[in-house]
Design an enzyme around this catalytic site. Structure first.
Site, PDB file in Angstrom:
ATOM      1  CB  THR A  48      47.889 -24.620  42.741  1.00  0.00           C
ATOM      2  OG1 THR A  48      47.428 -25.957  42.541  1.00  0.00           O
ATOM      3  CG2 THR A  48      47.114 -23.685  41.826  1.00  0.00           C
ATOM      4  CE  LYS A 171      46.567 -27.106  48.966  1.00  0.00           C
ATOM      5  NZ  LYS A 171      47.448 -26.328  48.086  1.00  0.00           N
TER       6      LYS A 171
END
Length: 301
Positions: A48, A171
């Site tokens: 991201t 994650k």
């Protein structure tokens, strides 16, 4: 933490751009090496923070290849390979494996919302059974506030049961510490990695495996102190000071739109204004915001 297959401090590395908007591969590989030199165990590129979903498959392949060509060891790279289309996820994962990169971070297909656990299990199953490479280690990527597609604790368990040698970690970027604790309790040995820097210290104390975070682009040395010394009572003051520094940088990065701000802060750290560039739809900070950020950055510990 020795029972975890993946553990450590990993940077959710930002991706610098040239003036024409293309990835600046030279500056990127310099950044990767600096992250390792400052204490990161590895670099989680093309996530991201790295604006991965603004890049084409060919650009993503070129970025990974550049890191390896520059001498970054394959076993210290964790590229993001999960995209909306299963065949493309397979392609990117196979490409990584072909280069000797065996650890990847994998988003679920994220365009369609409200999908069932059964659908997500089927999607991951199709990817993993098609890739069919025993070297592969997958870190699931849970960031529902961006992807719109949560990965439930039962779904994680199904994937571990079906692909236990491959699906080895997650994650957890929702910032939900209770969810992290639930995963740790349900699946001992499964690597839970914090996506939010302030949660690294409590997560390690709870049995987590480490972190993949944006602020590690700036303070990898402090994150490494927390990771290395968390269980050393004689270094508790050092750990607390390091975590306080991490939190200060994280708080400042969240004062504006995070990814452009992280990139601007890297630019302030390195003295290279090229880091301010972002790819649309993200936009660089305005000159006024950048000036205010620069003043605040100069006061950080």
């Amino acid at each position: 933490m020795s029972n975890h297959k993946i553990t450590g401090v990993f940077s959710a590395a930002a991706t610098p751009l040239n003036a024409d908007g293309s990835p600046d591969l030279g500056l990127f590989t310099e950044h990767c090496q600096r992250l390792l030199d400052e204490g990161c165990h590895g670099v989680a590129l093309l996530g991201t923070t790295g604006e991965a979903n603004s890049f084409s498959s060919s650009e993503r392949r070129a970025i990974l290849e550049a890191a390896l060509k520059a001498g970054i060891p394959a076993d210290r790279l964790l590229p993001g390979t999960g995209v909306t289309a299963i065949p493309e996820t397979v392609e990117l994962t196979r490409h990584a494996l072909s280069l000797g990169v065996t650890k990847v971070v994998m988003l679920p297909p994220f365009y369609y919302k409200g999908v069932s656990d059964e659908g997500l299990f089927a999607a991951y199953t199709q990817v993993l059974e098609t890739v069919a490479d025993p070297r592969l280690q997958v870190i699931l990527y849970h960031i529902p506030q961006v992807s719109g597609v949560p990965l439930s604790v039962p779904l994680i368990g199904r994937l571990i049961e079906a692909f236990g040698d491959t699906v080895v970690g997650i994650k957890e970027s929702a910032g939900d510490f209770n969810n992290m604790q639930a995963i740790i309790a349900a699946y001992p040995g499964f690597s839970v990695l914090a996506g939010a820097d302030p949660l690294l210290l409590p997560l390690l104390k709870a049995g987590g495996a480490g972190c993949i975070t944006a602020t590690s682009n700036l303070v990898a040395d402090s994150l490494r102190i927390v990771y290395d010394k968390v269980h050393d009572e004689t270094r508790a003051a050092d750990v607390d000071a390091a975590q306080a520094r991490i939190n200060a940088y994280r708080t400042l990065s969240n004062s504006y739109v995070q990814i452009p701000t992280i990139k601007a802060m890297i630019g302030l750290k390195t003295g290279n204004p090229a880091w301010r560039r972002t790819r649309a739809p993200l936009m660089p900070l305005s000159d006024a915001d950048h000036a205010a950020l620069s003043d605040a950055y100069a006061k950080l510990p």
